[in-house]
Write a protein that holds these residues in place. Structure first.
Motif, PDB file in Angstrom:
ATOM      1  N   GLY A 101       0.881  -1.273   0.123  1.00 49.84           N
ATOM      2  CA  GLY A 101      -0.004   0.005  -0.139  1.00 49.84           C
ATOM      3  C   GLY A 101       0.831   1.216  -0.108  1.00 49.84           C
ATOM      4  N   LEU A 102       0.196   2.212   0.417  1.00 55.66           N
ATOM      5  CA  LEU A 102       1.066   3.729   0.466  1.00 55.66           C
ATOM      6  C   LEU A 102       2.004   3.561   1.555  1.00 55.66           C
ATOM      7  CD1 LEU A 102      -2.004   6.117   0.481  1.00 55.66           C
ATOM      8  CD2 LEU A 102      -0.289   5.827  -1.274  1.00 55.66           C
ATOM      9  N   ARG A 103       3.165   4.252   1.039  1.00 50.87           N
ATOM     10  CA  ARG A 103       4.355   4.172   2.026  1.00 50.87           C
ATOM     11  C   ARG A 103       5.045   5.737   1.676  1.00 50.87           C
ATOM     12  NH1 ARG A 103       8.593   0.524  -1.401  1.00 50.87           N
ATOM     13  NH2 ARG A 103       8.163   1.403  -3.667  1.00 50.87           N
ATOM     14  N   LEU A 104       5.559   6.010   2.827  1.00 49.40           N
ATOM     15  CA  LEU A 104       6.615   7.391   2.729  1.00 49.40           C
ATOM     16  C   LEU A 104       8.020   6.945   2.625  1.00 49.40           C
ATOM     17  CD1 LEU A 104       6.517  10.221   3.058  1.00 49.40           C
ATOM     18  CD2 LEU A 104       7.080   9.948   5.399  1.00 49.40           C
ATOM     19  N   LEU A 105       8.424   7.381   1.319  1.00 51.47           N
ATOM     20  CA  LEU A 105       9.877   7.030   0.993  1.00 51.47           C
ATOM     21  C   LEU A 105      10.556   8.672   1.047  1.00 51.47           C
ATOM     22  CD1 LEU A 105       9.511   5.075  -2.116  1.00 51.47           C
ATOM     23  CD2 LEU A 105       9.668   4.491   0.222  1.00 51.47           C
ATOM     24  N   VAL A 106      11.957   8.448   1.527  1.00 55.72           N
ATOM     25  CA  VAL A 106      12.813   9.685   1.496  1.00 55.72           C
ATOM     26  C   VAL A 106      14.101   9.437   0.600  1.00 55.72           C
ATOM     27  CG1 VAL A 106      12.048  10.527   3.748  1.00 55.72           C
ATOM     28  CG2 VAL A 106      13.805   9.043   3.640  1.00 55.72           C
ATOM     29  N   VAL A 107      14.453  10.272  -0.144  1.00 58.38           N
ATOM     30  CA  VAL A 107      15.845  10.406  -0.998  1.00 58.38           C
ATOM     31  C   VAL A 107      16.746  10.982  -0.327  1.00 58.38           C
ATOM     32  CG1 VAL A 107      17.006  10.676  -2.925  1.00 58.38           C
ATOM     33  CG2 VAL A 107      14.444   9.659  -2.708  1.00 58.38           C
ATOM     34  N   PRO A 108      17.972  10.693   0.356  1.00 63.39           N
ATOM     35  CA  PRO A 108      18.546  11.642   1.063  1.00 63.39           C
ATOM     36  C   PRO A 108      19.550  12.462   0.114  1.00 63.39           C
ATOM     37  CG  PRO A 108      19.500   9.347   1.229  1.00 63.39           C
ATOM     38  CD  PRO A 108      18.137   9.247   0.503  1.00 63.39           C
ATOM     39  N   VAL A 109      19.983  13.323   0.454  1.00 62.05           N
ATOM     40  CA  VAL A 109      21.061  14.283  -0.365  1.00 62.05           C
ATOM     41  C   VAL A 109      22.060  13.412  -0.124  1.00 62.05           C
ATOM     42  CG1 VAL A 109      22.562  16.151  -0.283  1.00 62.05           C
ATOM     43  CG2 VAL A 109      20.180  16.403   0.324  1.00 62.05           C
ATOM     44  N   ASP A 110      23.222  13.287  -1.401  1.00 61.77           N
ATOM     45  CA  ASP A 110      24.355  12.387  -1.641  1.00 61.77           C
ATOM     46  C   ASP A 110      25.193  12.352  -0.269  1.00 61.77           C
ATOM     47  OD1 ASP A 110      23.118  11.634  -3.982  1.00 61.77           O
ATOM     48  OD2 ASP A 110      24.409  12.860  -5.257  1.00 61.77           O
ATOM     49  N   GLY A 111      25.449  11.460   0.204  1.00 60.32           N
ATOM     50  CA  GLY A 111      26.237  11.470   1.271  1.00 60.32           C
ATOM     51  C   GLY A 111      25.893  11.988   2.857  1.00 60.32           C
ATOM     52  N   ALA A 112      24.754  12.470   2.651  1.00 63.22           N
ATOM     53  CA  ALA A 112      24.458  13.335   4.139  1.00 63.22           C
ATOM     54  C   ALA A 112      23.806  12.639   4.865  1.00 63.22           C
ATOM     55  CB  ALA A 112      23.401  14.412   3.525  1.00 63.22           C
ATOM     56  N   VAL A 113      22.991  11.352   4.719  1.00 62.69           N
ATOM     57  CA  VAL A 113      22.387  10.717   5.738  1.00 62.69           C
ATOM     58  C   VAL A 113      22.796   9.111   5.666  1.00 62.69           C
ATOM     59  CG1 VAL A 113      20.046  10.233   6.815  1.00 62.69           C
ATOM     60  CG2 VAL A 113      20.430  12.317   5.521  1.00 62.69           C
ATOM     61  N   GLY A 114      23.033   8.284   6.653  1.00 64.32           N
ATOM     62  CA  GLY A 114      23.467   7.071   6.466  1.00 64.32           C
ATOM     63  C   GLY A 114      22.083   6.146   6.791  1.00 64.32           C
ATOM     64  N   LEU A 115      21.261   6.107   5.787  1.00 72.32           N
ATOM     65  CA  LEU A 115      19.914   5.268   5.880  1.00 72.32           C
ATOM     66  C   LEU A 115      20.053   4.207   4.982  1.00 72.32           C
ATOM     67  CD1 LEU A 115      17.316   8.093   5.476  1.00 72.32           C
ATOM     68  CD2 LEU A 115      17.882   7.055   7.540  1.00 72.32           C
ATOM     69  N   PRO A 116      19.507   3.031   5.341  1.00 73.10           N
ATOM     70  CA  PRO A 116      19.583   1.807   4.548  1.00 73.10           C
ATOM     71  C   PRO A 116      18.626   2.043   3.198  1.00 73.10           C
ATOM     72  CG  PRO A 116      18.016   1.735   6.448  1.00 73.10           C
ATOM     73  CD  PRO A 116      18.664   2.812   6.735  1.00 73.10           C
ATOM     74  N   PRO A 117      19.563   1.696   2.126  1.00 76.20           N
ATOM     75  CA  PRO A 117      18.642   1.950   0.816  1.00 76.20           C
ATOM     76  C   PRO A 117      17.757   0.592   0.619  1.00 76.20           C
ATOM     77  CG  PRO A 117      21.171   1.306   0.379  1.00 76.20           C
ATOM     78  CD  PRO A 117      20.666   1.582   1.803  1.00 76.20           C
ATOM     79  N   ASP A 118      16.565   0.689   0.970  1.00 79.54           N
ATOM     80  CA  ASP A 118      15.763  -0.336   0.581  1.00 79.54           C
ATOM     81  C   ASP A 118      14.662   0.008  -0.354  1.00 79.54           C
ATOM     82  OD1 ASP A 118      13.907   1.229   2.144  1.00 79.54           O
ATOM     83  OD2 ASP A 118      13.973   0.095   4.058  1.00 79.54           O
ATOM     84  N   ALA A 119      14.868   1.031  -1.144  1.00 85.86           N
ATOM     85  CA  ALA A 119      13.790   1.368  -2.204  1.00 85.86           C
ATOM     86  C   ALA A 119      14.504   2.108  -2.959  1.00 85.86           C
ATOM     87  CB  ALA A 119      12.604   1.870  -1.478  1.00 85.86           C
ATOM     88  N   ARG A 120      13.772   2.452  -4.286  1.00 82.59           N
ATOM     89  CA  ARG A 120      14.086   3.465  -5.217  1.00 82.59           C
ATOM     90  C   ARG A 120      13.164   4.212  -5.705  1.00 82.59           C
ATOM     91  NH1 ARG A 120      19.173   1.781  -6.620  1.00 82.59           N
ATOM     92  NH2 ARG A 120      19.706   3.190  -8.585  1.00 82.59           N
ATOM     93  N   VAL A 121      13.484   5.723  -5.871  1.00 81.43           N
ATOM     94  CA  VAL A 121      12.710   6.851  -6.432  1.00 81.43           C
ATOM     95  C   VAL A 121      13.467   7.143  -7.756  1.00 81.43           C
ATOM     96  CG1 VAL A 121      11.656   8.898  -5.934  1.00 81.43           C
ATOM     97  CG2 VAL A 121      11.616   7.296  -4.226  1.00 81.43           C
ATOM     98  N   ASP A 122      12.794   7.365  -8.876  1.00 81.58           N
ATOM     99  CA  ASP A 122      13.356   7.780  -9.963  1.00 81.58           C
ATOM    100  C   ASP A 122      14.784   7.324 -10.261  1.00 81.58           C
ATOM    101  OD1 ASP A 122      11.274   9.091 -10.084  1.00 81.58           O
ATOM    102  OD2 ASP A 122      11.785  11.011  -9.685  1.00 81.58           O
ATOM    103  N   GLY A 123      15.051   5.886  -9.858  1.00 82.69           N
ATOM    104  CA  GLY A 123      16.475   5.569 -10.248  1.00 82.69           C
ATOM    105  C   GLY A 123      17.312   5.610  -8.999  1.00 82.69           C
ATOM    106  N   ARG A 124      16.995   6.456  -8.013  1.00 82.76           N
ATOM    107  CA  ARG A 124      18.000   6.940  -7.090  1.00 82.76           C
ATOM    108  C   ARG A 124      17.798   6.022  -5.649  1.00 82.76           C
ATOM    109  NH1 ARG A 124      16.743  13.093  -6.803  1.00 82.76           N
ATOM    110  NH2 ARG A 124      18.212  13.314  -5.306  1.00 82.76           N
ATOM    111  N   PRO A 125      18.757   5.637  -4.840  1.00 89.12           N
ATOM    112  CA  PRO A 125      18.525   5.184  -3.682  1.00 89.12           C
ATOM    113  C   PRO A 125      17.540   5.698  -2.612  1.00 89.12           C
ATOM    114  CG  PRO A 125      20.773   5.026  -4.411  1.00 89.12           C
ATOM    115  CD  PRO A 125      20.041   6.077  -5.118  1.00 89.12           C
TER     116      PRO A 125
END
Length: 247
Positions: A101-125
Motif C-alpha cells: 500500500g501507500l508508503r513514505l519514502l525519502v531520498v537523502p542528499v548524496d552522502g548526507a544521511v546514513g539510511l538503509p537503501p531499501d527502495a528506489r525513487v526515480d532510479g535513486r536509492p
C-alpha cells in the motif's frame, strides 16, 4: 487524528494490531494447559511463539513527528531526526498492484544521511520510513503536513495511476513478479511524465536491473517475455518525448 502541537504534527500507531497476536498466545496457552499429544504441543508452542513475536512488534516504541526542522523517527531499526536539509526528496508512493500500500519514502542528499537503501525513487536509492497502513492518520492529513513543512522536497505520487500487473505468462521458474511489476510500473509512469530527468533516471534503473540480473524464483514471470518488455521500455525511455513527431 493528527496531534498538532503548534507546528509539530505527530502520527500515531494504528490501534487494534495487538488483537490477532494476543489471540494466538491465548489459544496456544489453552492448548498447552489442556494437554494432548506431540502434534498438539508443537502447535501450541508455535502459536505462543508466533503471537509473542507479533505482540513484541506492536509494543515496540513508535514515534513519528513532522515539523519545521524535519522528521523525527523512532521505530524498529531507526531512531533519529532527519533534517530537511539532509533530504533531497520526500515521496508518498503508491507501489505497483500486489506489492503493497501507500508508503513514505525519502531520498537523502548524496552522502548526507546514513539510511538503509531499501527502495528506489526515480532510479535513486531511497528509504521507506513509514507504511501508512500502520498509522491511524489518513493519507490526506499526512500529505498536508508534509506539503506544509517539507515544501518543494515533497512529492505526492498518490495520483499516479496504479498499474495492474503486466500481461506476462507465469512459468515454473521465472523472474520475481514483485520486482518486475515495480520496474514496469516505474517505466510506464516515467513515460507518461514530461520530465526528462525522471525518464533518464528510470531508464538507468532499468539498465542497472537488467545488467545485474533480475531475481528468479518459483512461479515467476516468463523470462523471455520480460526481457523483451524491459528492452522495449528502455528504448522508449531513451527516446525524447518529441522523437517520431513531425515538425
Amino acid at each position: 487524528m493528527l496531534t498538532d502541537g503548534g507546528d509539530d504534527v505527530e502520527l500515531h500507531r494504528e490501534p487494534g494490531r495487538q488483537v490477532l497476536p494476543a489471540v494466538c498466545v491465548l489459544a496456544g496457552t489453552v492448548l498447552l494447559t489442556t494437554g494432548g499429544g506431540l502434534l498438539r504441543t508443537v502447535t501450541a508452542l508455535g502459536g505462543v511463539a508466533l503471537g509473542g513475536a507479533g505482540l513484541a512488534a506492536t509494543l515496540r516504541p513508535f514515534r513519528f513527528v513532522i515539523d519545521a526542522d524535519g522528521l523525527t523517527v523512532r521505530r524498529r531499526g531507526l531512531r533519529r531526526q532527519l533534517r530537511w536539509a539532509e533530504l533531497a526528496l520526500v515521496v508518498l508512493d503508491r507501489p505497483a498492484v500486489g506489492v503493497g500500500g501507500l508508503r513514505l519514502l525519502v531520498v537523502p542528499v548524496d552522502g548526507a544521511v546514513g539510511l538503509p537503501p531499501d527502495a528506489r525513487v526515480d532510479g535513486r536509492p531511497a528509504t521507506e520510513l513509514l507504511d501508512l497502513a500502520h498509522v491511524r492518520e489518513s493519507p490526506d492529513e499526512i500529505a498536508a503536513a508534509l506539503a506544509r513543512h517539507a515544501g518543494d522536497r515533497f512529492r505526492d505520487d498518490r495520483g499516479t495511476p496504479v498499474r495492474s500487473a503486466p500481461d506476462f505468462s507465469v512459468s515454473l521458474r521465472g523472474y520475481s513478479a514483485d520486482v518486475v511489476d515495480i520496474l514496469v510500473g516505474h517505466a510506464r509512469t516515467a513515460l507518461d511524465s514530461d520530465d526528462p530527468a525522471r525518464r533518464r533516471a528510470v531508464r538507468d534503473e532499468l539498465a542497472e536491473a537488467m545488467a545485474n540480473g533480475l531475481p528468479i524464483g518459483l512461479r515467476g514471470y516468463d523470462v523471455r517475455q520480460v526481457d523483451e518488455a524491459l528492452d522495449a521500455l528502455h528504448v522508449a525511455l531513451t527516446a525524447t518525448p518529441t522523437d517520431g513527431v513531425d515538425a
